[in-house]
Design a protein around this motif. Structure first.
Motif, short mmCIF file in Angstrom:
data_model
loop_
_atom_site.label_atom_id
_atom_site.label_comp_id
_atom_site.label_asym_id
_atom_site.label_seq_id
_atom_site.Cartn_x
_atom_site.Cartn_y
_atom_site.Cartn_z
N PHE B 252 -46.40 -30.94 27.41
CA PHE B 252 -46.34 -31.92 28.50
C PHE B 252 -44.92 -31.98 29.07
CE2 PHE B 252 -49.59 -34.86 30.03
CZ PHE B 252 -48.87 -35.53 31.00
N THR B 253 -43.96 -32.48 28.30
CA THR B 253 -42.61 -32.65 28.86
C THR B 253 -41.56 -31.73 28.26
OG1 THR B 253 -42.21 -34.43 27.27
CG2 THR B 253 -42.94 -35.09 29.45
N GLN B 254 -41.97 -30.84 27.39
CA GLN B 254 -41.01 -29.98 26.67
C GLN B 254 -39.73 -30.70 26.25
OE1 GLN B 254 -38.97 -26.66 28.42
NE2 GLN B 254 -38.80 -25.62 26.46
N PRO B 255 -39.85 -31.62 25.30
CA PRO B 255 -38.66 -32.33 24.83
C PRO B 255 -37.75 -31.41 24.00
CG PRO B 255 -40.54 -32.87 23.45
CD PRO B 255 -41.07 -32.02 24.58
N GLU B 256 -36.49 -31.79 23.97
CA GLU B 256 -35.53 -31.08 23.09
C GLU B 256 -35.79 -31.48 21.64
OE1 GLU B 256 -31.53 -31.86 24.25
OE2 GLU B 256 -30.65 -30.88 22.49
N ALA B 257 -36.25 -32.72 21.44
CA ALA B 257 -36.48 -33.21 20.08
C ALA B 257 -37.52 -34.33 20.07
CB ALA B 257 -35.17 -33.74 19.49
N PHE B 258 -38.19 -34.45 18.94
CA PHE B 258 -38.96 -35.64 18.62
C PHE B 258 -38.19 -36.44 17.58
CE2 PHE B 258 -42.30 -32.76 20.05
CZ PHE B 258 -43.07 -33.60 20.85
N GLY B 289 -39.44 -22.57 17.87
CA GLY B 289 -38.05 -22.57 17.42
C GLY B 289 -37.09 -23.36 18.29
N LYS B 290 -37.61 -24.02 19.33
CA LYS B 290 -36.72 -24.72 20.27
C LYS B 290 -36.76 -26.24 20.14
CE LYS B 290 -37.25 -21.46 24.17
NZ LYS B 290 -37.85 -21.37 25.51
N VAL B 291 -37.78 -26.78 19.45
CA VAL B 291 -37.97 -28.23 19.47
C VAL B 291 -37.66 -28.82 18.09
CG1 VAL B 291 -39.53 -30.08 20.13
CG2 VAL B 291 -39.87 -27.79 21.08
N LYS B 292 -36.72 -29.77 18.06
CA LYS B 292 -36.30 -30.34 16.78
C LYS B 292 -37.15 -31.56 16.40
CE LYS B 292 -31.67 -29.29 18.37
NZ LYS B 292 -31.17 -29.94 19.58
#
Lengths: 320, 320
Positions: B252-258, B289-292
């Motif tokens: 949906f929003t391609q976050p950098e992190a949750f 590998g991009k989302v923390k």
């Protein structure tokens, strides 16, 4: 007179046009994308095509070039691993095109470009929160919240066609996602559902004598008009899953409206009537009656070109 | 010295504190929300509590008051149909509180407030795209994209706990949503999964002799530590659904992190280890590998108060 170049890169056609500040495409043309399997040959062809178009507008001031493409990263200026294009891996298209034709350039996911076009020139004027859904061969999406396109951390937000709504136990999309929406709600998804309904029910249907590869969207619409029970069940099932999906998306950004674009929408009431019902039924109480399902306000044939041009127009007009 | 009042309205406790520009809560207190079933009595108590706190900071300049609450609409300044609060219907809380205590005031969904706090004072400093997930009795969410909280058309965005991932055929949430995430991934969801695993498998387990109403989260963690097979299966199942959900949200929003907050996170590795695996497994290739997955950077006990205060601090400090 100021103009912007708009380019829509599709798996089949590349459409190019010159677009004025009202979003009107004054001149456009196209060529077949697949005839240029080499990206450098392709970009040479793009530049040559633009030169031809520009010849007719010698007096114009070209402000820049906007590009809509599948799997585009706006932040990197690239097209990456696009399954419907011949160029594999990561294509640094903005860099390569700028070397041939120095001017301001931007690229974005085709559905996001459609959303931007709708906001600048179409039916989303004045809206701050809306979502564009493109239902063609695949399922694309462009999301606007707080008046801005959502790009995501590195430009790949809005891949709603690959959201899984089956807890990992559904149909497989072209990208290998189990239960991905695109496997259900798209021109291809509808064909797969015609197969599924033939497996599930015993109704007589014209589709009993048509093979998967010979199925076309228009035939399914026509069959529904004639009361074919498999076609009717397939549309209802597609509408149900789309209705549920849009209700889910509402819980995410609470858009004022969804804009539904693309071939599947041409099936008209067969998909839209049950969609409205399922959508309202599945909305959380707090959203009921508040979210519109709308159609595009862009001119069909050149909508994608004008949308692409809006990437440049966005930063050039005070009123936006 | 400048301070902001932060109020966290919970179903059990109302926490109130005074917060400085670094997000530090200098003084705080609480009272039981349920002792004030009448909203006017409640707000009188809120004002009295604030007066007491302020007495200790006579020299301070109070800039305003930020409130975090369930089912809050930031745009309307209301709490609407909150299932965990005693006040029914639409409560115009900002209007009523401002009549008693004129000053700048803002209210927002508690999970959105947590996201804002994380951005101003916590581990999301400098991030433009991230999502906060609160896993307590329910499943809350606050979404930031393009550096701004997503509010939605009338302030009810971010109800991710009510997204249905089962095509309308799953457990029912407190709001009646079939298949809603909250029914699976929350303290309550985990208890329901303990029941489900006892129905599905025949393993011996300490839970065979504990009734649903006697189940507590800590006991489930403890059972997992002792190798209880039903507890282990329940955590794995919860992590799997959460992993799938976070992979969906990424599209949906391609976050950098949750950021994962709340009681369920206290189960530590039992939920987090399998979560990391399922999450990566279900991410689209382009996101892998991009989302923390991160934890909160806010001080536990007063995090919600500081978060609420960030609603006012947000507009008061140049550096943000």
């Amino acid at each position: 007179m100021e103009l912007v170049i708009g380019i829509d890169i599709g798996g089949t056609k590349t459409k190019i046009g010159l677009v004025d500040k009202e979003g009107k495409c004054l001149e456009d043309t196209f060529f077949r994308t697949k005839e240029y399997p080499d990206i450098d040959d392709y970009l040479d062809k793009v530049v040559a095509t633009i030169e031809e178009l520009k010849d007719k507008f010698n007096y114009a001031n070209i402000l820049g070039c906007g590009i809509g493409a599948p799997n585009a990263s706006s932040k990197n200026g690239t097209i990456e691993n696009a399954s419907n294009l011949l160029w594999k891996g990561t294509v640094p298209i903005i860099k390569k095109l700028n070397e041939r034709m120095p001017m301001p350039m931007r690229i974005m996911n085709d559905a996001s470009v459609a959303a931007l076009g709708e906001m600048l020139f179409g039916n989303a004027k004045g809206m701050s929160d809306f979502i564009v859904i493109t239902l063609g061969t695949g399922f694309g999406s462009g999301i606007v919240a707080n008046g801005k396109l959502i790009d995501g951390f590195d430009g790949f937000a809005g891949e709603l066609g690959h959201i899984d709504m089956t807890l990992g136990d559904g149909r497989i999309t072209g990208l290998g996602v189990k239960g991905g929406l695109e496997a259900y709600v798209s021109a291809t998804g509808l064909k797969r559902t015609i197969m599924y309904m033939q497996s599930k029910y015993l109704d007589e249907s014209r589709f009993r004598s048509i093979a998967y590869n010979d199925l076309h969207g228009e035939d399914i619409t026509k069959a529904a008009e004639e009361g074919d029970p498999i076609a009717l069940k397939a549309f209802d099932y597609t509408a149900k899953i789309l209705g549920l999906a849009l209700a889910n998306f509402t819980a995410f950004t609470q858009p004022e409206a969804f804009f539904l674009l693309g071939g599947l929408v041409n099936s008209g009431k067969w998909i839209l009537d049950p969609l409205h019902t399922y959508f309202e039924e599945h909305l959380l109480e707090v959203y009921k009656g508040k979210v519109k399902l709308l159609s595009s306000g862009m001119e069909g044939k050149t909508a994608a070109i004008s949308g692409a041009a809006s990437l440049i127009w966005e930063s050039h007009t005070d009123e936006y």
